[in-house]
Design a protein around this motif. Structure first.
Motif, mmCIF file in Angstrom:
data_model
loop_
_atom_site.group_PDB
_atom_site.id
_atom_site.type_symbol
_atom_site.label_atom_id
_atom_site.label_comp_id
_atom_site.label_asym_id
_atom_site.label_seq_id
_atom_site.Cartn_x
_atom_site.Cartn_y
_atom_site.Cartn_z
ATOM 1 N N GLU A 85 65.582 -6.849 32.789
ATOM 2 C CA GLU A 85 65.470 -7.788 33.912
ATOM 3 C C GLU A 85 66.809 -8.494 34.132
ATOM 4 O O GLU A 85 67.296 -8.577 35.258
ATOM 5 C CB GLU A 85 64.388 -8.833 33.638
ATOM 6 C CG GLU A 85 62.986 -8.342 33.771
ATOM 7 C CD GLU A 85 62.441 -8.400 35.193
ATOM 8 O OE1 GLU A 85 63.010 -9.108 36.053
ATOM 9 O OE2 GLU A 85 61.437 -7.727 35.444
ATOM 10 N N ALA A 119 57.496 -10.029 35.221
ATOM 11 C CA ALA A 119 58.397 -8.951 35.636
ATOM 12 C C ALA A 119 58.669 -9.010 37.137
ATOM 13 O O ALA A 119 57.757 -9.226 37.937
ATOM 14 C CB ALA A 119 57.792 -7.596 35.287
ATOM 15 N N THR A 120 59.925 -8.832 37.494
ATOM 16 C CA THR A 120 60.320 -8.807 38.900
ATOM 17 C C THR A 120 60.804 -7.428 39.330
ATOM 18 O O THR A 120 60.924 -7.161 40.518
ATOM 19 C CB THR A 120 61.432 -9.835 39.178
ATOM 20 O OG1 THR A 120 62.567 -9.513 38.374
ATOM 21 C CG2 THR A 120 60.954 -11.246 38.877
#
Length: 187
Positions: A85, A119-120
């Motif tokens: 990330e 989470a992106t």
């Protein structure tokens, strides 16, 4: 049969298949069924979204791509998620895409981990072992570096700190990208 037993049975069956295939191949030629080796082009595949829409693998062409193959039951996979990330959102990460492919048998387990970790990145679920086999994910985590045209440049087995200066430098070298990370000089 409980979900745990079904998952365990599926994994044991998969392990037995890989063992049989591995024993049938000459030493040094072991691969997952349909694996695309380093230097070859990835085939088209539909990616089923866990935290976003479905996509085609070819949708990611045009920019280098890092594909991380993981599972919610894999502690090393979970440990490296944060660094992926961080890498994706760094200055260096603007030069390539980072996506995740879960090998979980049950999408809810993968979605739960993504929610917990906030989470992106785009994450997808592998159905019917298609991507797992194509990428050669017989050990997890697996991270595959793919050029902008879809050619596999490198496969890295095991967890890494992907946002470390050394890892970023290595990624930039593999992708032939402009260096954006400056290592601090020691006094």
């Amino acid at each position: 049969m409980s979900m745990f037993c079904q998952s365990l049975f599926k994994r044991l069956r998969r392990a037995a298949l890989l063992l049989c295939v591995g024993l049938a191949l000459p030493l040094g030629a072991q691969a997952t069924p349909g694996e695309v080796p380093v230097g070859s082009m990835l085939r088209e595949a539909t990616l089923h979204g866990l935290n976003g829409p479905d996509r085609k693998l070819s949708d990611f062409r045009g920019r280098p791509l890092i594909i991380n193959v993981w599972a919610s039951w894999c502690p090393p996979c979970i440990r490296e998620m944060g660094s992926l990330e961080s890498l994706a959102w760094s200055d260096a990460g603007q030069q390539f895409m980072v996506i995740g492919i879960s090998t979980d048998d049950y999408p809810d387990a993968a979605k739960g981990l993504l929610r917990k970790n906030k989470a992106t990145l785009n994450h997808f679920i592998d159905e019917r072992l298609n991507l797992e086999n194509m990428l050669g994910a017989d050990h997890l985590p697996l991270t595959v570096l793919v050029d902008a045209k879809g050619r596999v440049l490198e496969k890295v087995v095991g967890a890494r700190e992907w946002d470390s200066p050394e890892a970023v430098g290595h990624i930039q070298q593999v992708f032939h990208l402009k260096t954006t990370v400056k290592l601090l000089a020691k006094p």
